[in-house]
Design an enzyme around this catalytic site. Structure first.
Site, PDB file in Angstrom:
ATOM      1  N   GLY A 140      54.453  36.386  40.706  1.00  0.00           N
ATOM      2  CA  GLY A 140      53.769  37.647  40.983  1.00  0.00           C
ATOM      3  C   GLY A 140      52.657  37.434  41.987  1.00  0.00           C
ATOM      4  N   CYS A 141      51.668  38.306  41.954  1.00  0.00           N
ATOM      5  CA  CYS A 141      50.537  38.205  42.878  1.00  0.00           C
ATOM      6  C   CYS A 141      49.888  36.832  42.725  1.00  0.00           C
ATOM      7  CB  CYS A 141      49.518  39.301  42.586  1.00  0.00           C
ATOM      8  SG  CYS A 141      48.049  39.189  43.621  1.00  0.00           S
ATOM      9  N   PHE A 142      49.703  36.155  43.840  1.00  0.00           N
ATOM     10  CA  PHE A 142      49.247  34.769  43.762  1.00  0.00           C
ATOM     11  C   PHE A 142      47.787  34.598  43.392  1.00  0.00           C
ATOM     12  CE2 PHE A 142      49.960  34.842  48.688  1.00  0.00           C
ATOM     13  CZ  PHE A 142      48.877  35.681  48.909  1.00  0.00           C
ATOM     14  N   TRP A 143      46.966  35.635  43.469  1.00  0.00           N
ATOM     15  CA  TRP A 143      45.540  35.476  43.192  1.00  0.00           C
ATOM     16  C   TRP A 143      45.262  34.994  41.769  1.00  0.00           C
ATOM     17  CZ3 TRP A 143      44.160  40.985  45.213  1.00  0.00           C
ATOM     18  CH2 TRP A 143      44.226  41.008  46.615  1.00  0.00           C
TER      19      TRP A 143
END
Length: 188
Positions: free
Chosen positions: A36-39
């Site tokens: 998913g979103c890498f953050w």
């Protein structure tokens, strides 16, 4: 002396230490995941003892040196990914796999929460036959445990080129102060 080198690597920006992500150095190994979103995924791995340095980027596609905008709007085939450089004397690859399975929902194809698209797929990009075997075994074990109602759709594929994301994406939560807010909320 070795500890000082690891501290320097951890504190270097990904741009300053690009080579570390391809050639981590003696005694260190690399792992690459998409979840998913890498953050948030990056922040979860940065908290693991034995993780020396992390970087977010793009992997698994067919487009050379993509930008964030291209990954989001064009058909590059890349996933938002994280590269983890770790010391296997401190944390094993299997322990990193445990973190990977816990920080996202591996049963949703091309989606994590509100983020939808192939760039948000769940994938383990293995760097060796040993990592492949460990990833397949951990997936099988998780499936047998019936921890999830739906089937696991995580891809387990050989690593491809890893392209560093733009600097503003690196350690995003830390830069934006989100980490302090999250830690503060746990203290209440």
């Amino acid at each position: 002396m070795e500890e000082n080198k690891k501290d320097e690597q951890r504190n270097a920006t990904p741009e300053e230490s690009k080579d570390v992500f391809e050639n981590p150095g003696e005694g260190l190994e690399k792992a690459t995941f998409a979840a998913g979103c890498f953050w948030g995924i990056e922040e979860a791995f940065r908290q693991v003892k034995g993780v020396v340095v992390t970087a977010v980027g793009y992997s698994g596609g067919h487009f050379e040196k993509p930008t964030y905008e291209q990954v989001c709007t064009l058909n590059t085939g890349h996933a938002e990914a994280i590269r983890v450089i770790f010391d296997p004397k401190v944390v094993s690859y299997n322990e990193l796999l445990e973190v990977f399975w816990k920080v996202h929902d591996p049963t949703t194809k091309d989606r994590q929460g509100p983020d939808v698209g192939k760039q948000y797929r769940s994938a383990i990009f293995y760097h060796s036959e040993e990592q492949k075997a460990a990833a397949l075994a951990s997936k099988e074990e998780l499936e047998k445990s019936e921890a999830f109602k739906n089937p696991i759709v995580t891809e387990i594929v050989p690593v491809s080129d890893f392209y560093m994301a733009e600097d503003y994406h690196q350690q995003y939560f830390e830069k934006k102060g989100f980490l302090q807010n999250i830690l503060r909320s746990f203290k209440k």
